[in-house]
Design an enzyme around this catalytic site. Structure first.
Site, short mmCIF file in Angstrom:
data_model
loop_
_atom_site.label_atom_id
_atom_site.label_comp_id
_atom_site.label_asym_id
_atom_site.label_seq_id
_atom_site.Cartn_x
_atom_site.Cartn_y
_atom_site.Cartn_z
N SER A 1 0.83 -1.20 0.00
CA SER A 1 0.00 0.00 0.00
C SER A 1 0.87 1.26 0.00
CB SER A 1 -0.96 -0.04 1.19
OG SER A 1 -2.00 0.91 1.03
N ASP B 1 -5.95 -3.70 -2.13
CA ASP B 1 -4.85 -3.36 -1.22
C ASP B 1 -4.26 -4.60 -0.55
OD1 ASP B 1 -3.35 -2.25 1.03
OD2 ASP B 1 -4.42 -0.39 0.60
#
Length: 759
Positions: A91, A236
């Site tokens: 991320s 993610d």
């Protein structure tokens, strides 16, 4: 290669343990036996001439804006001459790690954090002046929120609040390398972790286009739409490996420096509403896999956990404040880090090698190719691009092209890649058409009150069917209820795929309410119903504007609703027949609160007997505005002029009706009624609050002067009228909102409260 990681294999764990033992011996000063190697060839060791030192890998966690603390950690590592041989990120950790791995310096990243904002990352539509006139005109309606897909009786919604198009643009700027690369060939070997939304497994990227990979790793479920890679739908990596210690170990790390910036779980009292509960669920999933990663840390590994207080994952406007907190956390473990330092000259040579600039490939392309377009005509999309075959590739131009294509409203996501074919270089645009089709609904709301008892509203719904044929035929119907109730439908048919010329047959039915004033006293209210059919033909001035010539026929029937009988209009319908001209030029950066640009419009309505009109007359009006800003201060000059052409008077039902907030403030809405008008306005407004995805809030004032000539009712204000107003305004999820006070020089005054478009 993309590695799908359902779990760690036993041999990987054993290999990691052996490296850990060797690293412990090295850190303890015992060294390695002659000829022994902990992890095979060591690129960083070769660069420094020290092949025996442990291989050090950074594991950078996700955490949204909190991940800016990674930059502070990197700053300390550079200051202490700690070599970094590989980086694994998830991320925001994938973003910072990817930028650093591609050769960006900490100083460069520091500069970037001062310019990155939530708006820059997530406001996806292209700058308004870059959009087509067809899409610009939507801004003048009172629509709320995005389009809602409608197909076969069911509704569809986007897979995220944003598609990620703008995010990718920013990420390409953060990457020092362009195009597809094996990540072991970057200045610092690199991995990024994402999650396969279908299987729930971790996906570790070992190669690819760096910006696209970082975007996949950052696709927070519900906020950013999933990324598509090789048939996988990726979100993610925080869901499976938010702190990628295992990935770093698999890269051959002897020592892992793990930086955890994850968000702590919310307290019970903070779990209010669906947003808080949803956020907590994601945090629980993330925290579970973080604890698993922390449990794999070995004695020689170093954990850095910045104390980030109340900063949240969404505080992208605070990156410059968050970064130093990572620096403070790294200094707390400086004694352990110092054992990993190498001599200054060796470190300088290592960083020199790691920061070698890879020149971007700007070679012209021979072809622009669009993949898998089934409904949208590729020629229409190609016409929206400034990038052309045979010209050198300009990154900023290409990024603007991607945003402009996305802003056409036909695609879920837009990306590009370069393809090398024998003797040819191809720019491939991957424009993913909306999976639910090109039919959509939009809704809107407008409210206005003078706080004296008069309140008006309009509710609107619009249905659009796009790409009814290969040239881009579009049928739109709109239904509105309120002070003005109406139904309009138009079939907009481009003549060419490029969309520069069109014909547009249309029909409308409208019933509107208007008030008649004598001075400041309302003496009558009229309902006017009209049914009109027509056809327009026109062309576009690029992205600047549109011109239309048209014919229309129909009937109009005004009726007295309240007021003296003597004011009753003539009985019967009025036949309408006219030739029309409409020209609109629009270069405003915003309709709600323009800070730069200009707009102008000209309308001519020629009612003549030959098409069937009962009354011959010609009416014209010309309006416009220009805005310019100095920092947060904006000046906006506007005007409107109108009257008749020739000797035929304007009929009562088609006079100029004026008055209201910013339209001769102080007077009631529509209080001024006459055959001709002139008006000028100078506005000043100051941005008092910056928005994220919205435009923010403003306070301001206006100075106005105007005249409505040949008033219908004796006793109406005559001569040049002077007015002023004070207001505050804000862009809200329900549209622009204004609260203001206006006063005229003759004593007329009024308060105004608006939600939605003003007029």
């Amino acid at each position: 290669m993309v590695q799908v990681t359902p779990g760690r294999h036993t041999d990987e764990i054993m290999t990691g343990s052996m490296r850990a033992l060797v690293a412990l011996l090295t850190v303890a000063g015992l060294g390695l036996p002659a000829g022994a190697s902990a992890a095979g060839p060591d690129p960083a060791g070769q660069a420094t001439g020290n092949a025996s030192r442990p291989k050090i890998c950074l594991a950078l966690s996700g955490g949204g804006a909190r991940g800016a603390a990674h930059i502070g950690v990197l700053k300390v590592l550079e200051e202490m001459h700690i070599p970094i041989d590989c980086i694994a990120g998830t991320s925001m950790g994938a973003l910072v790690g990817g930028a650093y791995a591609s050769g960006m310096s900490v100083d460069e990243m520091d500069t970037i954090t001062t310019s990155i904002t939530r708006e820059l990352l997530f406001k996806e539509n292209p700058p308004r002046r870059e959009r087509s006139m067809r899409r610009k005109q939507d801004d003048y309606d009172i629509y709320i929120g995005p389009e809602i897909a409608y197909k076969a009786g069911s509704f569809g919604f986007a897979k995220g609040l944003v598609s990620g198009v703008q995010l990718e643009t920013v990420l390409r700027g953060l990457s020092r390398v362009k195009g597809n690369y094996r990540f072991d060939d970057l200045p610092i070997p690199y991995r990024a972790v994402a999650t396969d939304l279908v299987t729930g497994k971790a996906v570790v990227f070992e190669e690819g286009e760096l910006a696209n990979v970082m975007r996949a790793s950052m696709a927070v479920p519900g906020a950013v739409a999933p990324a598509e890679f090789g048939g996988m739908m990726l979100v993610d990596g925080m869901l499976t490996e938010n702190l990628p210690v295992q990935t770093a170990r698999a890269m051959g790390a002897d020592i892992v420096i793990a930086v955890n910036v994850g968000t702590p779980l919310l307290e019970r009292e903070q779990l209010s509403g669906i947003i808080g509960v949803t956020a907590q669920m994601l945090s629980i999933l993330t925290e579970q896999n973080v604890q698993t990663s922390l449990a794999t840390l070995q004695p020689q590994d170093i954990l850095i956990a910045p104390e980030l207080g109340d900063y949240t994952t969404g505080d992208f406007d605070e990156l410059a404040k968050i970064a130093p907190l990572g620096e403070a956390a790294a200094r707390k473990v400086a004694d352990r880090l110092s054992r990993l330092a190498i001599p200054a000259d060796q470190y300088a040579e290592l960083r020199r090698r790691q920061q070698v600039l890879i020149e971007p490939d700007v070679r012209p392309v021979d072809e622009i190719r669009f993949t898998d377009l089934k409904e949208v005509n590729p020629e229409t999309v190609r016409a929206a691009m400034d990038t052309q075959p045979g010209r050198p590739i300009d990154q900023q131009t290409l990024d603007r092209d991607m945003r402009r294509i996305y802003g056409m409203g036909y695609f879920e996501h837009v990306n590009y890649r370069f393809l090398e074919e024998p003797g040819r270089r191809v720019l491939v645009v991957d424009a993913a058409e909306k999976t639910w089709g090109q039919n959509s609904l939009r809704f809107g709301l407008g409210l206005v009150t003078d706080l004296k008892g008069d309140a008006f509203f309009n509710v609107i719904g619009s249905y659009r069917k796009a790409w009814l044929n290969p040239l881009g035929g579009e049928w739109r119907s709109t239904l509105q209820f309120g002070r003005t109730s109406s139904f309009t439908t138009e079939f907009y048919q481009p003549i060419r795929a490029q969309g520069d010329f069109f014909v547009a047959p249309n029909f409308s039915y409208e019933r509107r309410t208007s008030d008649l004033y004598r001075g400041d006293q309302r003496i009558a209210t009229y309902d006017t119903a009209s049914a009109l059919a027509g056809v327009d033909a026109g062309g576009l001035f690029g992205r600047y504007g549109e011109a239309r010539l048209g014919l229309e026929w129909g009937t109009m029937k005004p009726k007295l609703d309240t007021g003296p009988v003597v004011l009753t209009p003539a009985a019967g319908d009025v036949a309408v027949g006219a030739a029309t001209l409409r020209i609109v030029l629009d270069r405003f950066d915003s309709v709600h609160f323009p800070r730069d640009g200009w707009r102008a419009g000209l309308k001519v309505f020629d009612s003549i007997g030959s098409p069937g009109a009962d009354v011959d007359y010609t009416k014209w009006d010309f309006d416009g505005a220009i805005a310019h800003s100095f920092g947060d201060h904006t000046f906006n000059l506007g005007w409107k002029f109108g009257g008749k052409l020739g000797n035929d008077p304007l009929p009562r039902y088609d006079l100029f009706q004026w008055g209201g907030f910013l339209q001769q403030s102080g007077y009631a809405t529509g209080q001024l009624l006459g055959e001709k008008m002139s008006f000028g306005r100078l506005m000043y407004y100051h941005r008092i609050m910056r928005g994220g995805l919205l435009e923010g809030a403003y306070s301001g004032l206006s100075l106005e002067a105007g005249k409505v000539g040949n008033p219908l009712v004796p006793g109406a204000p005559t001569g040049t009228l002077h007015s002023a107003s004070l207001f505050i305004g804000a862009d809200t999820p329900l549209g622009p909102a204004y609260f203001g006070y206006g006063r005229a020089s003759d004593g007329n005054s009024s308060w105004y409260l608006f939600l939605g478009r003003i007029y």
